[in-house]
Design a protein around this motif. Sequence first.
Motif: not given
Length: 279
Positions: A257-264
Amino acid sequence: MKLCRIRTETGVRPAAVDADGVRRDLSGHVADIGVAQITPEGLAALAAVDLATLPAIEGAYAPFLNDVRRLFCIGLNYYDHATEMNMAVPEHPVLFMKACAVTGANDPIIIPKGSTKTDWEVELGIVIGSTAQHVDEADALDHIAGYCVANDVSERDFQMNFGGQWVKGKSCDSFAPIGPYLVTRDAVPDVQNLAMSLDVNDTRMQTGNTATMIFPVAQVVSFVSRFVTLHPGDLIITGTPPGVGLGMKPPHFLKPGDVVTAQIEHLGALRQEVVAFDA
């Protein structure tokens, strides 16, 4: 140039993102984005294409390369991350591998069966575009096709326990999301000054910058090429800044259920929903 692969109803199609952020269908010029397209010659041919003449394309991101040959990893490559892991700052790059297939920018992260400590790590990815063997640091960047965002998803219990090396905690299915596209080297102003971040459920967990790498990109490529001949299609992910779940007090790990957002900066973002293991 930003190269990607898009899932459509008729299969995965090669694409490039234009200056306005519109994804343009490259299938009239190349059948796919593979090793041949990320060599210097292949990139030069794609750079000559007038994207404005190509149709727009819709769909989810597939991995931007149809065949990532090998996935090398550098551990403990940020000073603050080594400290939060209670590990000494390494004298040389810590080299290991992930043995799982890469996944796309929006494909789910699957909690492995029996996992209690699935963790996140936003990382800069290096995509090799020409063969590199015993290269000097001064020449190392010439062998890079481009860069991407990666998440070195890790199961810490598997990684640290059960004997052996880290690979067993790094290689579960879905543990290598990359993307959303390959950004060619010429389109990145300064690879050693890119802001990085990772959020879980819109809460900031990691904040960093590639400026604080212990071993910068050129040194990483040179180092790996001393021991392994690198070939087009090889991918190196270069370590994570502080803020991983294991380093928190108390530790915090991913759950369904978690949402992971990774950005560079300049490279885009990954957004993954976390799902439970289903045999």
